[in-house]
Design a protein around this motif. Structure first.
Motif, PDB file in Angstrom:
ATOM      1  N   VAL A   5       0.858  -1.281  -0.139  1.00  0.00           N
ATOM      2  CA  VAL A   5      -0.005   0.025  -0.027  1.00  0.00           C
ATOM      3  C   VAL A   5       0.989   1.321  -0.001  1.00  0.00           C
ATOM      4  CG1 VAL A   5      -1.849   1.166   1.342  1.00  0.00           C
ATOM      5  CG2 VAL A   5      -1.982  -1.143   1.009  1.00  0.00           C
ATOM      6  N   LEU A   6       1.911   1.293   0.730  1.00  0.00           N
ATOM      7  CA  LEU A   6       2.822   2.359   1.010  1.00  0.00           C
ATOM      8  C   LEU A   6       3.515   2.420  -0.637  1.00  0.00           C
ATOM      9  CD1 LEU A   6       4.314   4.491   2.179  1.00  0.00           C
ATOM     10  CD2 LEU A   6       6.112   2.963   3.153  1.00  0.00           C
ATOM     11  N   LYS A   7       3.774   1.225  -1.453  1.00  0.00           N
ATOM     12  CA  LYS A   7       4.262   1.474  -2.618  1.00  0.00           C
ATOM     13  C   LYS A   7       3.511   2.063  -3.404  1.00  0.00           C
ATOM     14  CE  LYS A   7       7.618  -2.491  -2.560  1.00  0.00           C
ATOM     15  NZ  LYS A   7       7.570  -3.646  -3.565  1.00  0.00           N
ATOM     16  N   LYS A   8       2.211   1.900  -3.275  1.00  0.00           N
ATOM     17  CA  LYS A   8       1.194   2.507  -4.398  1.00  0.00           C
ATOM     18  C   LYS A   8       1.125   3.990  -3.992  1.00  0.00           C
ATOM     19  CE  LYS A   8      -2.466   0.343  -5.178  1.00  0.00           C
ATOM     20  NZ  LYS A   8      -4.040  -0.239  -5.114  1.00  0.00           N
ATOM     21  N   ALA A   9       1.102   4.365  -2.798  1.00  0.00           N
ATOM     22  CA  ALA A   9       0.979   5.813  -2.211  1.00  0.00           C
ATOM     23  C   ALA A   9       2.285   6.364  -2.699  1.00  0.00           C
ATOM     24  CB  ALA A   9       0.864   5.855  -0.890  1.00  0.00           C
ATOM     25  N   LEU A  10       3.418   5.785  -2.867  1.00  0.00           N
ATOM     26  CA  LEU A  10       4.741   6.615  -3.152  1.00  0.00           C
ATOM     27  C   LEU A  10       4.613   6.770  -4.520  1.00  0.00           C
ATOM     28  CD1 LEU A  10       7.429   4.624  -1.159  1.00  0.00           C
ATOM     29  CD2 LEU A  10       6.579   6.907  -0.803  1.00  0.00           C
ATOM     30  N   ARG A  11       3.989   5.879  -5.426  1.00  0.00           N
ATOM     31  CA  ARG A  11       3.913   6.038  -6.876  1.00  0.00           C
ATOM     32  C   ARG A  11       2.975   7.146  -7.291  1.00  0.00           C
ATOM     33  NH1 ARG A  11       3.941   0.163  -7.045  1.00  0.00           N
ATOM     34  NH2 ARG A  11       1.523   0.224  -7.158  1.00  0.00           N
ATOM     35  N   LEU A  12       1.756   7.062  -6.483  1.00  0.00           N
ATOM     36  CA  LEU A  12       0.715   8.249  -6.733  1.00  0.00           C
ATOM     37  C   LEU A  12       1.500   9.634  -6.465  1.00  0.00           C
ATOM     38  CD1 LEU A  12      -2.198   6.792  -5.179  1.00  0.00           C
ATOM     39  CD2 LEU A  12      -1.916   7.045  -7.565  1.00  0.00           C
ATOM     40  N   ILE A  13       2.253   9.685  -5.351  1.00  0.00           N
ATOM     41  CA  ILE A  13       2.969  11.042  -5.263  1.00  0.00           C
ATOM     42  C   ILE A  13       4.016  11.336  -6.212  1.00  0.00           C
ATOM     43  CG2 ILE A  13       4.424  12.086  -3.445  1.00  0.00           C
ATOM     44  CD1 ILE A  13       3.493  10.253  -1.316  1.00  0.00           C
ATOM     45  N   ALA A  14       4.794  10.402  -6.593  1.00  0.00           N
ATOM     46  CA  ALA A  14       5.984  10.597  -7.639  1.00  0.00           C
ATOM     47  C   ALA A  14       5.115  10.935  -8.943  1.00  0.00           C
ATOM     48  CB  ALA A  14       6.646   9.217  -7.976  1.00  0.00           C
ATOM     49  N   ASP A  15       3.804  10.501  -9.340  1.00  0.00           N
ATOM     50  CA  ASP A  15       3.262  11.132 -10.554  1.00  0.00           C
ATOM     51  C   ASP A  15       2.420  12.061 -10.401  1.00  0.00           C
ATOM     52  OD1 ASP A  15       4.370   8.816 -11.761  1.00  0.00           O
ATOM     53  OD2 ASP A  15       2.595   7.292 -11.653  1.00  0.00           O
ATOM     54  N   SER A  16       2.458  12.790  -9.239  1.00  0.00           N
ATOM     55  CA  SER A  16       1.836  13.985  -8.789  1.00  0.00           C
ATOM     56  C   SER A  16       0.120  13.700  -9.346  1.00  0.00           C
ATOM     57  CB  SER A  16       2.061  15.245  -9.808  1.00  0.00           C
ATOM     58  OG  SER A  16       3.544  15.469  -9.521  1.00  0.00           O
ATOM     59  N   ALA A  17      -0.253  12.635  -8.469  1.00  0.00           N
ATOM     60  CA  ALA A  17      -1.763  12.271  -8.869  1.00  0.00           C
ATOM     61  C   ALA A  17      -2.805  13.320  -8.214  1.00  0.00           C
ATOM     62  CB  ALA A  17      -1.905  10.984  -8.117  1.00  0.00           C
ATOM     63  N   ASP A  18      -3.796  13.578  -8.820  1.00  0.00           N
ATOM     64  CA  ASP A  18      -4.808  14.402  -8.182  1.00  0.00           C
ATOM     65  C   ASP A  18      -5.378  13.859  -6.913  1.00  0.00           C
ATOM     66  OD1 ASP A  18      -8.044  15.034  -7.983  1.00  0.00           O
ATOM     67  OD2 ASP A  18      -7.033  16.511  -9.512  1.00  0.00           O
ATOM     68  N   PRO A  19      -5.335  14.859  -6.071  1.00  0.00           N
ATOM     69  CA  PRO A  19      -5.785  14.462  -4.619  1.00  0.00           C
ATOM     70  C   PRO A  19      -7.209  13.772  -4.660  1.00  0.00           C
ATOM     71  CG  PRO A  19      -5.034  16.648  -4.604  1.00  0.00           C
ATOM     72  CD  PRO A  19      -5.194  16.265  -6.015  1.00  0.00           C
ATOM     73  N   ALA A  20      -8.130  13.951  -5.610  1.00  0.00           N
ATOM     74  CA  ALA A  20      -9.108  13.472  -5.648  1.00  0.00           C
ATOM     75  C   ALA A  20      -9.055  11.711  -6.003  1.00  0.00           C
ATOM     76  CB  ALA A  20     -10.082  13.814  -6.533  1.00  0.00           C
ATOM     77  N   LEU A  21      -7.946  11.381  -6.859  1.00  0.00           N
ATOM     78  CA  LEU A  21      -7.757   9.913  -7.206  1.00  0.00           C
ATOM     79  C   LEU A  21      -7.277   9.352  -5.977  1.00  0.00           C
ATOM     80  CD1 LEU A  21      -7.183   7.809  -9.175  1.00  0.00           C
ATOM     81  CD2 LEU A  21      -4.959   8.702  -9.741  1.00  0.00           C
ATOM     82  N   ILE A  22      -6.359  10.062  -5.191  1.00  0.00           N
ATOM     83  CA  ILE A  22      -5.698   9.484  -4.067  1.00  0.00           C
ATOM     84  C   ILE A  22      -6.859   9.227  -2.939  1.00  0.00           C
ATOM     85  CG2 ILE A  22      -4.183   9.861  -1.765  1.00  0.00           C
ATOM     86  CD1 ILE A  22      -2.570  11.556  -3.603  1.00  0.00           C
ATOM     87  N   SER A  23      -7.845   9.922  -2.826  1.00  0.00           N
ATOM     88  CA  SER A  23      -8.916   9.665  -1.880  1.00  0.00           C
ATOM     89  C   SER A  23      -9.882   8.577  -2.386  1.00  0.00           C
ATOM     90  CB  SER A  23      -9.859  11.072  -1.812  1.00  0.00           C
ATOM     91  OG  SER A  23     -10.919  10.739  -0.945  1.00  0.00           O
ATOM     92  N   ASN A  24     -10.103   8.520  -3.787  1.00  0.00           N
ATOM     93  CA  ASN A  24     -10.646   7.578  -4.143  1.00  0.00           C
ATOM     94  C   ASN A  24      -9.925   6.103  -4.038  1.00  0.00           C
ATOM     95  OD1 ASN A  24     -12.842   9.213  -4.950  1.00  0.00           O
ATOM     96  ND2 ASN A  24     -12.044   9.161  -6.967  1.00  0.00           N
TER      97      ASN A  24
END
Length: 251
Positions: free
Chosen positions: A104-123
């Protein structure tokens, strides 16, 4: 390893068996047919109630309560603060090189590195928490069901024993031992339910709640890092998940 779970079960069984050994006839508490009715009946009924893979999943989850280490929320907060420090010092893309066994942390790190939209992170957080709870709730339901089945089959065994005892009323000498054997099934069922199945179900429920909080900390930290990767601000936000006594700067 969760020492508390192991110690609790060992102490509980130790006290029960210790009191039995201090009695006049410890061997009288051993009855194979009664064990067959209670243990076999409980597992058989569980297989009728749930698919085989879900019963096996519950056993695997139970084993994990003994061998897996519980991750305190404060430790997860510290991890996300370190992630913020790396992102601020080396940039967001550096997070893709961070090594961790936590998927799960790996997934979160990829989302941060990709500058994901906060709504995507929330979903993503909502989906991860829902998936985790669904898995855990299955195991909790299986163990809770077995906790109810144990005493039920103990009562069935007692009724069987009573019927067998009533067929021997012409021999008064056999009534006492027969009654003892009949009651043993209730003892076995209660012991299984109250020392194994129900406590493990409660333990898994508590673990599920804590894991849900840890997921919220991870994804909340990811959102905070994308909004402002100042480690101090990240900590101030995530420390809201911690009790006041565990927050830095509080005595």
């Amino acid at each position: 390893m969760d020492i508390g779970t192991l110690v609790g079960i060992l102490v509980g069984f130790g006290l029960v068996f210790g009191s039995i050994m201090m009695g006049p006839s410890p061997a009288g508490f051993l009855d194979i047919p009664s064990m067959m009715i209670v243990i076999g009946g409980t597992f058989a009924a569980a297989l009728v109630s749930f698919p085989l893979e879900e019963v096996l999943q519950a056993f695997k989850a139970s084993i994990k309560t003994f061998v897996s280490r519980r991750t305190p929320p404060a430790e997860v907060v510290d991890t996300m603060v370190k992630v913020a420090e790396i992102s601020r010092r080396e940039g967001l893309l550096a997070l893709e090189r961070v090594q961790t066994d936590n998927q799960v942390l790996k997934k979160a790190l990829r989302l941060i590195a990709d500058s994901a939209d906060p709504a995507l992170i929330s979903n993503t957080m909502e989906l991860e928490i829902a998936s985790m709870k669904r898995r855990h709730n299955i195991s909790i339901a299986v163990l809770s069901r077995m906790g109810g089945l144990g005493p039920a089959f103990g009562m069935i065994g007692t009724l069987i024993g009573l019927v067998q005892m009533l067929t021997q009323l012409d021999d008064p000498a056999t009534l006492g031992p027969a009654m003892a054997v009949a009651i043993l099934t209730t003892f076995y069922g209660s012991l299984l339910a109250n020392m194994i199945f129900n406590p493990l179900s409660a333990k898994l429920s508590a673990r599920s709640a804590q894991e849900g909080m840890n997921l919220m900390i991870i994804f909340g930290g990811a959102q905070s890092i994308l909004e402002n990767n100042n480690p101090r601000f990240v900590y101030e936000k995530l420390s809201s998940f911690l009790p006041p006594k565990d927050r830095k700067g509080n005595d």
